[in-house]
Design a protein around this motif. Structure first.
Motif, PDB file in Angstrom:
ATOM      1  N   THR A  78      -8.669  21.356  36.274  1.00  0.00           N
ATOM      2  CA  THR A  78      -7.507  20.634  36.785  1.00  0.00           C
ATOM      3  C   THR A  78      -7.832  19.959  38.113  1.00  0.00           C
TER       4      THR A  78
ATOM      5  N   LEU B  89      -4.643  12.722  29.150  1.00  0.00           N
ATOM      6  CA  LEU B  89      -3.732  13.362  30.086  1.00  0.00           C
ATOM      7  C   LEU B  89      -2.283  12.972  29.819  1.00  0.00           C
ATOM      8  N   ASP B  90      -2.046  11.717  29.426  1.00  0.00           N
ATOM      9  CA  ASP B  90      -0.687  11.294  29.073  1.00  0.00           C
ATOM     10  C   ASP B  90      -0.168  12.093  27.881  1.00  0.00           C
TER      11      ASP B  90
ATOM     12  N   ALA C 161      -1.078  15.098  26.983  1.00  0.00           N
ATOM     13  CA  ALA C 161      -0.811  16.467  27.420  1.00  0.00           C
ATOM     14  C   ALA C 161       0.470  16.559  28.251  1.00  0.00           C
ATOM     15  N   ALA C 162       0.757  15.513  29.033  1.00  0.00           N
ATOM     16  CA  ALA C 162       1.924  15.526  29.925  1.00  0.00           C
ATOM     17  C   ALA C 162       3.212  15.107  29.222  1.00  0.00           C
TER      18      ALA C 162
ATOM     19  N   GLY D 161       4.921  16.466  27.046  1.00  0.00           N
ATOM     20  CA  GLY D 161       5.879  17.554  26.922  1.00  0.00           C
ATOM     21  C   GLY D 161       6.130  18.053  25.523  1.00  0.00           C
TER      22      GLY D 161
END
Length: 183
Positions: A140, A160-161, A163-164, A166
């Protein structure tokens, strides 16, 4: 647990390392799936509340080596040491995680700490399972450092998008609820 000749396990390790080098060079980890049995499992822990587990060669190819390694093209995972137990048919490899992006001082972004893989050999130049470990805090930290420096590749940003976003991600389970045990 079956025993295997040391020469066979050493040949598998060399075969694995060469396949890794080819995949690193190509920026595509999915071909490694051919080195697992059809019913193999591949998992890792993602902190105190979550595990990842791919069940079967197709999930290993599509999720673990495809979606999860997506965006890490250009990264290398040089093995630093490998331990072989021919009595148990198990192999443990310790590796680094090194990005192809460089800091302003010219050094590569690299995850601190120890990463590794623990494999069970099934014979016929295939793994029956793999379990990875890595320092999530250091991973991280490197990703955040790369974000702040504008050093993320487009693939990393997409990863990363995702994973973020939700939503539930394939292969992720609450700790202890994966379809196959870590141990």
């Amino acid at each position: 647990m079956p025993a295997f000749p040391r020469t066979e396990l050493d040949a598998m390790v060399e075969h694995w390392l060469e396949a890794n080098r080819r995949c690193e060079a190509a920026g595509d980890w999915r071909p490694l799936a051919d080195l697992y049995t059809e019913d193999a499992t591949y998992g890792w822990n993602v902190g105190p509340g979550q595990d990842f587990m791919a069940v079967g060669r197709a999930e290993i190819r599509d999720i673990a080596l495809g979606a999860e390694m997506g965006g890490l093209d250009g990264w290398s995972y040089p093995y630093q040491a490998i331990l072989v137990d021919e009595r148990r048919g198990e192999v443990v490899g310790f590796w680094k995680q090194v990005a192809d992006a460089r800091r302003p001082d010219g050094t590569p972004y690299e995850v601190a700490g120890i990463g590794g893989s623990w494999f069970r050999y099934a014979g016929d130049m295939r793994w029956s399972w793999q379990r990875d470990w890595f320092d999530l805090g250091n991973v991280t930290s490197v990703f955040v450092e790369m974000m702040k420096a504008g050093a993320l590749s487009d693939g990393m940003r997409r990863r990363l998008d995702r994973a973020a976003a939700g939503g539930p991600l394939p292969g992720y389970y609450p700790h202890g609820e994966a379809p196959v045990s870590m141990w």
